[in-house]
Design an enzyme around this catalytic site. Structure first.
Site, PDB file in Angstrom:
ATOM      1  N   PRO A 162       0.819  -1.211   0.000  1.00  0.00           N
ATOM      2  CA  PRO A 162       0.000   0.000   0.000  1.00  0.00           C
ATOM      3  C   PRO A 162       0.858   1.268   0.000  1.00  0.00           C
ATOM      4  CG  PRO A 162      -0.203  -1.187   2.102  1.00  0.00           C
ATOM      5  CD  PRO A 162       0.596  -2.048   1.180  1.00  0.00           C
ATOM      6  N   THR A 212       2.296   2.842  -2.434  1.00  0.00           N
ATOM      7  CA  THR A 212       3.443   2.921  -3.327  1.00  0.00           C
ATOM      8  C   THR A 212       3.120   3.673  -4.616  1.00  0.00           C
ATOM      9  OG1 THR A 212       2.856   0.675  -3.994  1.00  0.00           O
ATOM     10  CG2 THR A 212       4.729   0.927  -2.520  1.00  0.00           C
ATOM     11  N   HIS A 229      22.586 -11.853   1.721  1.00  0.00           N
ATOM     12  CA  HIS A 229      21.784 -12.951   1.186  1.00  0.00           C
ATOM     13  C   HIS A 229      21.567 -12.774  -0.325  1.00  0.00           C
ATOM     14  CE1 HIS A 229      18.434 -15.994   1.589  1.00  0.00           C
ATOM     15  NE2 HIS A 229      18.090 -15.405   0.454  1.00  0.00           N
ATOM     16  N   GLU A 230      21.100 -11.604  -0.699  1.00  0.00           N
ATOM     17  CA  GLU A 230      20.804 -11.369  -2.114  1.00  0.00           C
ATOM     18  C   GLU A 230      22.086 -11.317  -2.942  1.00  0.00           C
ATOM     19  OE1 GLU A 230      17.870 -11.744  -3.044  1.00  0.00           O
ATOM     20  OE2 GLU A 230      16.877 -11.568  -1.092  1.00  0.00           O
ATOM     21  N   HIS A 289      23.063 -14.865  -3.792  1.00  0.00           N
ATOM     22  CA  HIS A 289      22.366 -15.413  -4.958  1.00  0.00           C
ATOM     23  C   HIS A 289      22.991 -14.885  -6.252  1.00  0.00           C
ATOM     24  CE1 HIS A 289      19.015 -17.322  -2.960  1.00  0.00           C
ATOM     25  NE2 HIS A 289      18.567 -16.203  -2.401  1.00  0.00           N
ATOM     26  N   ASP A 321      13.775 -20.289  -0.768  1.00  0.00           N
ATOM     27  CA  ASP A 321      14.925 -20.795  -1.538  1.00  0.00           C
ATOM     28  C   ASP A 321      15.065 -22.298  -1.339  1.00  0.00           C
ATOM     29  OD1 ASP A 321      15.518 -18.196  -2.183  1.00  0.00           O
ATOM     30  OD2 ASP A 321      17.019 -17.958  -0.598  1.00  0.00           O
TER      31      ASP A 321
HETATM   32  P1  ADP Z   1      -1.513   3.045  -3.483  1.00  0.00           P
HETATM   33  O1  ADP Z   1      -2.611   3.232  -4.475  1.00  0.00           O
HETATM   34  O2  ADP Z   1      -0.354   2.250  -4.018  1.00  0.00           O
HETATM   35  O3  ADP Z   1      -1.944   2.560  -2.152  1.00  0.00           O
HETATM   36  P2  ADP Z   1      -1.398   5.891  -3.655  1.00  0.00           P
HETATM   37  O4  ADP Z   1      -1.209   6.098  -5.100  1.00  0.00           O
HETATM   38  O5  ADP Z   1      -2.768   6.062  -3.128  1.00  0.00           O
HETATM   39  O6  ADP Z   1      -0.861   4.472  -3.206  1.00  0.00           O
HETATM   40  O7  ADP Z   1      -0.388   6.838  -2.869  1.00  0.00           O
HETATM   41  C1  ADP Z   1      -0.824   7.734  -1.870  1.00  0.00           C
HETATM   42  C2  ADP Z   1      -0.057   9.026  -1.933  1.00  0.00           C
HETATM   43  O8  ADP Z   1       1.324   8.800  -1.638  1.00  0.00           O
HETATM   44  C3  ADP Z   1      -0.049   9.664  -3.308  1.00  0.00           C
HETATM   45  O9  ADP Z   1      -1.181  10.444  -3.504  1.00  0.00           O
HETATM   46  C4  ADP Z   1       1.224  10.478  -3.279  1.00  0.00           C
HETATM   47  O10 ADP Z   1       1.045  11.687  -2.601  1.00  0.00           O
HETATM   48  C5  ADP Z   1       2.150   9.622  -2.441  1.00  0.00           C
HETATM   49  N1  ADP Z   1       2.979   8.760  -3.278  1.00  0.00           N
HETATM   50  C6  ADP Z   1       3.003   7.408  -3.277  1.00  0.00           C
HETATM   51  N2  ADP Z   1       3.893   6.938  -4.149  1.00  0.00           N
HETATM   52  C7  ADP Z   1       4.447   7.995  -4.760  1.00  0.00           C
HETATM   53  C8  ADP Z   1       5.424   8.149  -5.789  1.00  0.00           C
HETATM   54  N3  ADP Z   1       6.040   7.091  -6.360  1.00  0.00           N
HETATM   55  N4  ADP Z   1       5.744   9.399  -6.173  1.00  0.00           N
HETATM   56  C9  ADP Z   1       5.151  10.471  -5.603  1.00  0.00           C
HETATM   57  N5  ADP Z   1       4.215  10.386  -4.641  1.00  0.00           N
HETATM   58  C10 ADP Z   1       3.860   9.167  -4.202  1.00  0.00           C
HETATM   59 ZN    ZN Z   2      16.918 -16.022  -1.143  1.00  0.00          ZN
END
Ligand code: ADP
Ligand code: ZN
Length: 574
Positions: A186, A188, A407-408, A411, A485
């Site tokens: 979440p 990201t 670890h990585e 590999h 692994d």
């Molecule tokens: P997800 O949908 O993956 O849960 P969101 O897109 O809702 O995440 O991210 C929530 C907020 O976090 C975005 O509105 C932004 O402000 C910030 N954010 C997350 N990832 C990024 C990113 N890669 N670049 C810039 N802002 C980000």
């Molecule tokens: Zn491994």
């Protein structure tokens, strides 16, 4: 107290009150009207409360209160007054009034409650439906608003053209992708990426959440899916974004034909809608989840969400970019070192980084300072991390990272050392759906078959992680990080001896056949163990002989968190 207990209690209280009032009325002293008249004549009555109700109340000289029938004659008051009785007039009896008021207010309360609670479900249904209609907007977000996530961005950028110019692709008979699944932890930026795609393509986006479709009313989820797609089709080119698709796309319980559960029905509706697209309409469905493993396979088939893009937690470089991006519209002091901050925010998601700067800004406002300083960010850091021990700046995390790095690196290095043909395209210590870190191999096979040597190499590569851990940190400090692994290695060695007949000592027997005949497998198990142990020793020796390279790779990983192929090759060939 929970709200749901509130209203039985109120209803009970109302019933109780009514009974009480009723009883009060029955317990009072009633006398026949003639008897009252007699008392009045005798001057025993002091006061009478006159009203329109069937009975009236009278106070007697001896202090008693009696009730009697109300004759309701015109001159009754005059008569009473002539007897020298004090007459009071009331519209409604006070008792009745109280009961009336209690009942009315109770009813009003119940009505409200019903409306706001029971009706909430239905209201939500309605508003959700209209939300689908309302929530098409053209986001003015572009890929510039997304930092890091390079691969996901590139994959989506390709789609901008699909959406904008479907006709050109039609002319060439190319089938366009319909669904893209973005998966990863979440925060990201999955939602952000979907919006950026719509923004870049200049088309509306229809954002919904999988949980909106999970309904208690049968068939509603499915019909909502249909209305969503209908809306999008009416709009023409557009992006449909389904967040938390796992809420409606869990593996179906029944088989496709008999799946009767409500969730199955909703999922089937989605699948049908996606297959029902005319080939190239310029509509792209993007779904997001952090649980790709629970999704129904049917969702991932061609023509559905056949493009799956992993969206990972940001590495150190991406974290710096995200921080800088979100600092743009904030008065951040020049002293703030974003690189250092990125180093200190291992495992932070984009959303958490954004949150960090936001909290820092709030603190700066509260302290009435002109600029957001390092100190504000430090305070915000503690706030953002409350309850999240994993991201503590403690030595534990530090040790974890170091172990993961070795670890990585193990590999990757084994892979590079056992064969010239194996390309290691990426190594990372950023946690992902697959584990704490990861590495990507690109094995370009020279032939259709895998040789015994290939399988043995694969086993060694799989064991390379644990071998590096043991070599560097000692036997007592090996971790659970190698469990998958070891599963892979076990599967491979069992195939080697029990399926492919590649081990002289075990011969050509197929262990699955043996298994089906209840034959003893002790020999196979014993042999597999022997081979694995031997390979593990060999793997350790490979790493031991190149210990400096292992250190160099691990250090580089600790520094950059993600290494690309060019960097890996450079470090290994030094
Ligand atoms: P997800 O949908 O993956 O849960 P969101 O897109 O809702 O995440 O991210 C929530 C907020 O976090 C975005 O509105 C932004 O402000 C910030 N954010 C997350 N990832 C990024 C990113 N890669 N670049 C810039 N802002 C980000
Ligand atoms: Zn491994």
């Amino acid at each position: 107290m929970k709200k749901k207990y509130l209203y039985p209690i109120i209803i009970l209280a109302l019933i109780g009150l009514s009974i009480l009032a009723y009883n009060m009325k029955n317990n009072k002293e009633e006398i026949p009207y003639p008897a009252f008249l007699k008392l009045a004549e005798e001057g025993e009555v002091v006061e009478v409360n006159l009203s329109d109700s069937p009975q009236f109340k009278a106070e007697l000289k001896d202090g008693r209160t009696i009730y009697t029938d109300n004759p309701r004659t015109e001159d009754f008051k005059k008569e009473l007054l002539l007897y020298g009785i004090n007459v009071k007039e009331e519209g409604i009896g006070i008792n009745e009034l109280v009961i009336f008021l209690v009942l009315v207010s109770g009813l009003v309360y119940l009505l409200f409650h019903f409306k706001s609670n029971m009706g909430k479900e239905a209201e939500r249904e309605m508003s959700n439906l209209s939300q689908i209609e309302d929530l098409d907007y053209k986001p003015n977000i572009t890929f510039d608003h997304v930092a890091g996530n390079q691969e996901a961005k590139e994959a989506l950028m390709e789609m901008v053209d699909f959406i904008q110019n479907p006709d050109i692709y039609n002319k060439y008979g190319a089938r366009l992708p319909r669904g893209v699944l973005l998966y990863g932890p979440p925060g990201t930026g999955k939602t952000l990426l979907a919006k950026a795609l719509a923004g870049e393509a200049g088309v509306p986006i229809y954002p919904v959440s999988g949980s909106d479709f999970v309904q208690i009313y049968a068939g509603l989820g499915a019909s909502r899916i249909r209305s969503l797609f209908k809306k999008a089709k009416e709009a023409g080119k557009s992006v449909i974004f389904i967040d938390e698709i796992d809420a409606l796309g869990k593996k179906r319980k029944g088989s496709q034909a008999t799946g009767s559960e409500e969730g199955d029905r909703t999922l089937n509706a989605l699948l049908a809608e996606m297959s029902g697209f005319k080939e190239n309409e310029g509509i792209i469905v993007i779904a997001a989840t952090n649980r790709i493993d629970v999704l129904d396979e049917a969702l991932l088939r061609p023509g559905r969400f056949d493009r799956q893009i992993e969206v990972q937690l940001p590495d150190i470089k991406a974290r710096e970019q995200i921080l800088r991006l979100h600092a743009k519209n904030k008065p951040v002091s020049q002293e703030v070192d974003f690189r250092k901050l990125a180093e200190e925010t291992v495992y932070f998601s984009g959303a958490q980084l954004e949150n960090l700067l936001n909290e820092a800004a709030m603190i700066a406002v509260k302290e009435k300072e002109q600029l957001i300083t390092e100190e504000h960010i430090n305070k915000a850091y503690l706030k953002v991390l409350v309850g999240d021990e994993k991201k503590d700046r403690s030595s534990l995390t530090h040790k974890d990272r170091e172990i993961t790095a070795y670890h990585e690196a193990g590999h990757a290095l084994v892979a590079k050392l056992v064969s010239q043909d194996i390309r290691v395209t990426k190594v990372s210590i950023i946690p992902s759906t697959k584990g704490m870190g990861g590495f990507s191999l690109n094995i370009s096979p020279n032939s259709m078959y895998k040789s015994k040597k290939d399988i043995i190499n694969d086993i060694k590569i799989a064991l390379g992680g644990r071998a590096a851990e043991e070599l560097v940190f000692g036997e007592d400090h090996i971790t659970t990080g190698a469990s998958s692994d070891l599963q892979k290695a076990t599967e491979m060695v069992l195939s080697l001896i029990g399926i492919y007949g590649m081990d002289k000592e075990s011969g050509l027997l197929n262990y699955k056949v043996l298994l089906s005949m209840d034959a003893k497998l002790d020999n196979i198990t014993e042999r597999a163990r022997e081979i694995l142990d031997k390979m593990y020793d060999e793997t350790k020796n490979i790493l031991l002989a190149s210990r400096e390279k292992l250190d160099v790779l691990a250090k580089a990983l600790l520094d950059k968190e993600v290494l690309e192929e060019i960097e890996i090759d450079k470090l290994v060939s030094q």
